[in-house]
Design a protein around this motif. Sequence first.
Motif, short mmCIF file in Angstrom:
data_model
loop_
_atom_site.label_atom_id
_atom_site.label_comp_id
_atom_site.label_asym_id
_atom_site.label_seq_id
_atom_site.Cartn_x
_atom_site.Cartn_y
_atom_site.Cartn_z
N VAL A 169 -68.88 48.16 -57.81
CA VAL A 169 -68.60 46.75 -58.09
C VAL A 169 -67.33 46.59 -58.92
O VAL A 169 -66.60 45.62 -58.79
CB VAL A 169 -69.84 46.15 -58.80
N ARG A 170 -67.00 47.58 -59.74
CA ARG A 170 -65.84 47.45 -60.62
C ARG A 170 -64.53 47.52 -59.84
O ARG A 170 -63.49 47.07 -60.32
CB ARG A 170 -65.86 48.55 -61.68
N GLY A 213 -80.05 44.25 -63.97
CA GLY A 213 -79.49 45.05 -62.89
C GLY A 213 -78.22 44.44 -62.32
O GLY A 213 -77.21 45.12 -62.12
N ALA A 214 -78.25 43.11 -62.10
CA ALA A 214 -77.09 42.46 -61.49
C ALA A 214 -75.86 42.57 -62.39
O ALA A 214 -74.74 42.66 -61.91
CB ALA A 214 -77.41 40.99 -61.22
N LEU A 215 -76.08 42.56 -63.70
CA LEU A 215 -74.92 42.57 -64.61
C LEU A 215 -74.47 43.98 -64.98
O LEU A 215 -73.37 44.13 -65.49
CB LEU A 215 -75.26 41.79 -65.88
N THR A 216 -75.29 45.00 -64.77
CA THR A 216 -74.92 46.33 -65.27
C THR A 216 -74.73 47.37 -64.19
O THR A 216 -73.94 48.29 -64.37
CB THR A 216 -75.98 46.85 -66.24
N LYS A 217 -75.45 47.27 -63.06
CA LYS A 217 -75.37 48.35 -62.09
C LYS A 217 -74.00 48.40 -61.41
O LYS A 217 -73.36 47.36 -61.21
CB LYS A 217 -76.49 48.19 -61.05
N ARG A 218 -73.54 49.60 -61.09
CA ARG A 218 -72.21 49.76 -60.52
C ARG A 218 -72.22 49.68 -59.00
O ARG A 218 -71.26 49.28 -58.38
CB ARG A 218 -71.61 51.10 -60.93
N MET A 246 -59.60 39.43 -57.25
CA MET A 246 -59.48 38.02 -57.67
C MET A 246 -59.19 37.93 -59.15
O MET A 246 -59.98 37.44 -59.94
CB MET A 246 -60.80 37.29 -57.38
N LYS A 247 -58.04 38.47 -59.53
CA LYS A 247 -57.69 38.34 -60.95
C LYS A 247 -56.24 37.91 -61.04
O LYS A 247 -55.52 37.84 -60.05
CB LYS A 247 -57.93 39.67 -61.65
N LEU A 294 -81.75 40.37 -63.64
CA LEU A 294 -80.51 39.96 -64.29
C LEU A 294 -79.80 41.16 -64.87
O LEU A 294 -78.58 41.32 -64.69
CB LEU A 294 -80.84 38.96 -65.40
N GLN A 354 -64.05 45.99 -57.05
CA GLN A 354 -63.85 44.73 -56.32
C GLN A 354 -63.24 43.69 -57.27
O GLN A 354 -63.86 42.70 -57.63
CB GLN A 354 -65.17 44.21 -55.74
N ASP A 355 -61.95 43.93 -57.66
CA ASP A 355 -61.36 43.05 -58.68
C ASP A 355 -60.04 42.46 -58.20
O ASP A 355 -59.10 42.28 -58.97
CB ASP A 355 -61.16 43.82 -59.98
N VAL A 385 -76.90 45.93 -57.01
CA VAL A 385 -76.67 44.56 -57.50
C VAL A 385 -77.35 43.56 -56.56
O VAL A 385 -78.04 42.64 -56.99
CB VAL A 385 -75.16 44.28 -57.61
#
Lengths: 102, 632
Positions: A94-95, A21-26, A100-101, A19, A97-98, A31
Motif C-alpha cells: 500500500v505504501r 487492519g485498514a490503517l496499518t497493514k501493508r 496522488m501526492k 479499522l 501506491q503514492d 487492507v
Amino acid sequence: MLSVEQFLTLAAILFCIGLYGALTKRNIIIVLVSIELMLNAVNINLLTFARFGLMPSIDGQIFTLFAMTVAAAEVAVGLAILIALYRNRNTSDVRDQDLMKW
Amino acid sequence: MVEYAWLVPLFPLVAYMLLFVLGRRAQEGIVTAISVLAALSSFVVALLILSDVNANGPSEPYAFHWLTIGNLTLSMGFEVTALNAMMLTVVTFVATLVLLFSKGYMHGDKRYPVFYQYLNLFIFSMLGLVISPNLLQVYIFWELVGLCSFLLVGFWYFKPQAAAAAKKAFIVTRIGDVGLFIGIILLFVATGTFEYTGIFEAIEAKQFAIDWISPEAFITLVAILIFIGAMGKSAQFPLHTWLPDAMEGPTPVSALIHAATMVAAGVYLVARSFPIFEASPDALTVVGIIGGITAIFAALIGLTQNDIKRVVAYSTVSQLGYMVMALGVSAYTASVFHLMTHAFFKALLFLAAGSIIHALHHEQDIRRMGGLWKKMPVTGWTFLIGALALSGIPPFAGFWSKDEILLGAYESGNMFLFGLAVAAAFCTAFYIFRVFFMAFTGEFRGEQKYFDHAHESGPVMTIPLVLLAIMATVSGLFNAPFLGHAFEHFLNNGGVVGLIHEPSMFIMGLSTVIALLGIGLAYLMYKSKTINPERVANALRPLYNLSLNKFYVDELYHYVIVKPVVWIGHLLNFIDKWIVDGIVHLFGQGALVGSLGLKYSQNGQVQTYGLITLLGAVILLGAALFTIGGVQ
C-alpha cells in the motif's frame, strides 16, 4: 438469549479490528479484507437494531442483504483494480501506491 | 420667447457634439462656421429673450423632475430673470466674437478642432449655469466651467508652465468650490430645497430645520460659504493666484475666461443669491472688504508687470474686486452693470492684446514692444478705447459703471472701502496706459525683424475688435443718468434689489479726475519721459519689488501650504506604501508560505490520510459528546 449490548460489543470489536487492519497493514489484499470486516460489523449493527431496536422490523435484514450484495460486487471491482495495479507496478504494498501526492 | 431659453445653451452643446463627431481632422473653416453659427444663434435667441423680459418682466422657473429618492424630488429646469437674460446676451455676444477671433489666432494649430470643441463646451457650461433655477444645477455647471477652464488653460499642455497653470486653476478654484458645496448642502439641509425661490422664501422667513445655530448666524455662515465659492471662481484675494497664471492659455481663452465665462460666474452667483447676502449684514461686510482689498491689491501688482497679458489679467482681478465690493455695499445694480461693461471692454483688451501678440510672433513682454500704432491702427484704436473704458473716462462704458460703484461705496459711509476704490481707480488708469504707451508709442525695442513682419491682423480678428470697441463705448450709456437709468429699471423689473443711489456730480468728477491723473502720470513716465520710470523704481525699490513679485503671495502659498501638503503627501505615501500595503502583503505572503509548508503533508499515503480522518472524526465526536452532555 444474548443481549443487545453483546451484539453491539461484538460489532464494535469487529469494526476496530477492521479499522486497525485498514490503517496499518501493508498488503493491499489485507487492507481490502479489513474493509470487508468493518462492513460486516456494520451489518451486525443493522441486524441487532432490526431485532432489538425501538421499532423492530424486517427492514434491517433486507438492508443487510443489500449491503452484502454490494460488498460482493465491490470486492470484485476492488480485486480487479488490485490485479491491474500489481501488473503495472509489480507490487502489492500500500505504501508504494503514492502517485496522488504533490 | 422665455420658454425657449433652453435653446441658448443647446446650440453650443450641439456644436460641441458635432465637432466631437467630426474629430480632429476637420477643416478649420467648417469648424469655425459651425461654432460661430451656433453661438450666433444663441445670441439671437438671447436677444429675443432679453426684449421679452424687458417687455413682460421675469418668468417663473420652468422645472421638471429629474430624480426621485424616497420622498425627495430633485428637479432640473431653467429660469429667466432680468439678471440672467442680461448675462445670456453678454456671454453669447462675447463668445461669438471670441470664436470668430480664434480663427485668426489659432490658425494652423494642430489641435484647432479640439480647441473649438472645448470653447463650445465652455460656452455651453456657462450658459447652463446662468439659466439654472436651483443651486444643485448651478453646482453641476459650475464644475463643468471649472473643467473647461482647466482644459483650455492647459491647451498647450506641452509647455510646462501651461500644464502647471491649468492644474493651479483647477485646484485653487476647487478650494472655493468646497466652500460652495458645503454652503449648498447646508442650505438644503436647512430648507429642504435647492431652488432659489424656496431658499429665498426660507431666508426671508428665517425658518430653518437646523437647531444647532441661530437663524441669523446660519444665514451669515451660508452666505460666506457661497462667497468662498465665488472667491475661487472670481479670483478674489486670497484665491486670486490662479487667474494671472491662467494667462498661459491661448489669448482667446483668456478673453473668454476674463470677460464672460469663468470669472463672471462667481460674481453672478453672488448677485443671483443676493437675497441671502442681503439678510446678513456681517456677510455683506466681509464681501465688501474682500472686494476692496482685491481691487487695490491686484491694481498695485498690475503697476509693475511687464507681460501684457498679465497686466490685463491683474486688471481683471481688480475689476472683479470692484464688482464684489459693490455687492458688499449693496450696490447690486452697479455691480451687475459693471459686470456687463467689463465683459465688453475686457474682452476687447484681451483680443487686442492677442492681436499684438499674434503680430509679434508670440512676444508678450511690453519691454520688447513699441511704436505699433502705425503698424496696427485698428488694434491700436480699439485698445485705446478699451483702455479708456477700463480707466473710466467718460463717455466710455467703464466710466458709468465704475462711477456707480464708487458712488455705492461712498454712500455706504465706509470711507475705507471708498478710499481703496479710488486708489485702485488711479492705479488702473496708470497701468493700462503704461501698457498702451509702451506698446503703441515710442521706438520698437524688440528685434527689428519682428517689427518689419508686424502688420494689422486679418478681418476675422479686427471685426470682433471693432464690434467690442463699439460696445465698450456705448454699453455704459444703457444706465447713464441722463438717459433715465434704463438698465437699472430693466434689472429691477421684478422688484428692487439692493440699494440705488442718486447720481452725484462730485463722484463723477472725482473718478474722472483720478483716472486722468493716472493717465497723465503714465504719459509723463512712458510717453514724454519727463519722469524716468527707472529712477522711480529705484527710489521705491522695496515697494517696487513687492509689486513686481505679486506681494510674494505665490511664494507664501508655496511655503505655507504647498510644501506642508506635499510633505504630508509624502508621509501618507510612506504609510500607504509600507504600512497599509505591508499589512496586505503580510497576509498574502503568510498564506503563500503556509501553503508552501502544508503541501508537504500531501504525501499520497492513503493510510496516513485515513488515520488523520479517524483522528478528526474522534475529535469531532468527542467535542459533540462533551457539548451535548453525553459525557459527564
